[in-house]
Design a protein around this motif. Structure first.
Motif, PDB file in Angstrom:
ATOM      1  N   THR A 147      36.324  42.211  39.268  1.00  0.00           N
ATOM      2  CA  THR A 147      37.488  41.366  38.990  1.00  0.00           C
ATOM      3  C   THR A 147      38.194  41.788  37.705  1.00  0.00           C
ATOM      4  N   THR A 157      42.259  41.853  37.403  1.00  0.00           N
ATOM      5  CA  THR A 157      42.817  40.501  37.334  1.00  0.00           C
ATOM      6  C   THR A 157      42.510  39.854  35.986  1.00  0.00           C
ATOM      7  N   ASP A 158      41.296  40.053  35.504  1.00  0.00           N
ATOM      8  CA  ASP A 158      40.918  39.493  34.214  1.00  0.00           C
ATOM      9  C   ASP A 158      41.718  40.102  33.071  1.00  0.00           C
ATOM     10  N   ARG A 162      45.138  38.476  32.912  1.00  0.00           N
ATOM     11  CA  ARG A 162      45.013  37.147  32.300  1.00  0.00           C
ATOM     12  C   ARG A 162      44.835  37.272  30.785  1.00  0.00           C
TER      13      ARG A 162
END
Length: 449
Positions: free
Chosen positions: A55, A58-59, A62
């Motif tokens: 992930t 995506t992290d 963010r």
């Protein structure tokens, strides 16, 4: 399950071949290991987090949006944003391949209230700091005591002030019996943190709670063991370092000692490092009335002698961690006196803002009033409006903060002769859009009626 109470199959995630999966067969007499078509098994709910590598992209996005908050117009952020996707993809691959290395920091000195040496990381590294924070902050926050106030969600300086008042009222039974306050401070806290000891504390905690993902352990090593002085770029005049105490200068510390003031992760690590002290004071020494904000902490008790006898055990405990109590900031006094903590002067039934805060408020008003002379020369309407909005935001920020203290006299005195309110009133009548430009003082909130 089939033939309930007589026969059943427990499917595993291990394949036997390209088509079959292993399963354990139970019947009334025995258990056997077999294999069958994997599609005959039933899926189960995911009970463990996917590896962080899965992930990571995506992290990272963010973390980027977290890092740019309140940094939207800085040069480093804008430069990173020019090729946002490319920069994040490169960072993603560097982290996946474990090739990421922090860039050299920028070192400078600030003199806002206290002279400090600050190390600013590149924006790319700030994204990684937020990534690490998002991974581990919640875990460590659950391990901290309730009365640790620095850099925690829902807490902060005002919360710390209110908790100090709460503990004073609790220890004194709402000022019906005497109590005493012991305030202590650690000398040059950030510059004396042993990075090897911090690394061991963080690593052992992550392993204890099964946070053993390879990416997480890699980031722990890279961030904690980084030497901020390596290839560091210094900004400002060399004379800026004149008068800076050795205890606040990282270059004056032994090798492997000191965390850079200015990094997000340093705030988290400072809480982790002193969490043992918090538990030592509360559980080993038995002081339930205790609170800490970074390196400034206090103890409250009805016995002056008990507080005095606690100083030496705390000094010894800190010495084992490489820390030193500030010899000039050991204060023991009755709870009926005013207590200075986090920019507030707390007394029975009311609180004042500190002299430093009121002076900064006074100086800001003088600065904006001097800038009024240049307002008439601003021919651009947008530039004029922006100046008014910035001035309004600054003044309202101070008024909002002072609204938590007994400060009516201070606000009235400072604003009575100010030309700023007149300018705001004129701006409000000039244009309907400028109707937002207004100052509305708040009433002080005592907090313990």
């Amino acid at each position: 399950m089939n033939n309930v109470q007589n026969n059943g199959n427990y499917w595993s995630a291990t394949e036997n071949n390209s088509n079959n999966a292993n399963y354990l067969n139970f019947n009334s007499d025995e258990a056997n290991m077999n294999n069958n078509n994997r599609n005959n098994g039933q899926s189960v709910r995911l009970v463990k987090h996917l590896p962080y590598d899965d992930t990571l992209l995506t992290d990272l996005f963010r973390a980027y949006y977290d890092a740019r908050r309140n940094k939207r117009n800085t040069c480093s952020q804008l430069q990173f944003e020019l090729n946002l996707e490319t920069n994040l993809i490169h960072l993603y691959h560097d982290l996946r391949k474990r090739k990421y290395r922090p860039s050299p920091s920028i070192c400078f000195v600030i003199e806002d209230s206290v002279k400090r040496e600050v190390f600013a990381s590149e924006f790319r590294d700030r994204v990684v700091h937020h990534l690490y924070w998002n991974y581990v902050a919640d875990l460590f926050d659950r391990l901290f005591i309730y009365d640790s106030y620095s850099c925690r969600k829902g807490k902060g300086t005002l919360f710390g002030i209110e908790r100090l008042e709460h503990h004073i009222r609790s220890a004194t039974h709402n000022f019906t019996r005497p109590a005493y306050i012991l305030q202590l401070d650690i000398q040059g806290y950030f510059m004396h943190i042993r990075r090897d000891l911090l690394h061991r504390i963080v690593t052992e905690t992550l392993e204890r709670y099964d946070y053993t993902d390879p990416l997480l352990l890699f980031l722990t090593d890279v961030i904690i063991l980084k030497d901020p002085l390596q290839h560091c770029r210094y900004c400002g005049d060399p004379s800026d370092w004149d008068g800076l105490p050795d205890s606040k200068c990282l270059s004056k510390q032994p090798e492997g000692v000191g965390l850079p003031i200015g990094d997000l992760t340093s705030q988290l690590f400072s809480n982790i490092f002193l969490n043992k002290l918090d538990r030592f004071v509360q559980y080993d020494l038995g002081f339930s009335h205790y609170g800490r904000y970074v390196d400034d902490f206090w103890l409250i008790d009805t016995s002056k002698e008990r507080l005095r006898s606690a100083i030496e055990p705390i000094r010894i405990f800190l010495r084992e961690m490489g820390m030193t109590l500030h010899p000039k900031k050991i204060r023991l006094y009755p709870s009926t006196e005013r207590v200075g903590f986090l920019g507030a002067l707390c007394a029975p039934y009311y609180r004042h803002a500190s002299d430093r805060t009121t002076k900064k408020f006074h100086d800001k008003l003088l600065m904006w009033e001097k800038d009024l002379e240049n307002l008439s020369s601003m021919t651009d309407k947008r530039e004029r409006e922006q100046w008014l909005m910035d001035c309004r935001a600054c003044v309202n920020s101070y008024l909002g903060y002072l609204g938590h203290f007994k400060a009516d006299g201070l606000v009235s005195r400072e604003l009575s002769d100010s030309k700023l309110l007149e300018m705001f009133a004129v701006a409000q009548t000039e244009n309907a859009r400028w109707g937002r430009v207004r100052v509305k003082p708040q009433s002080p909130q005592i907090g313990h009626n």
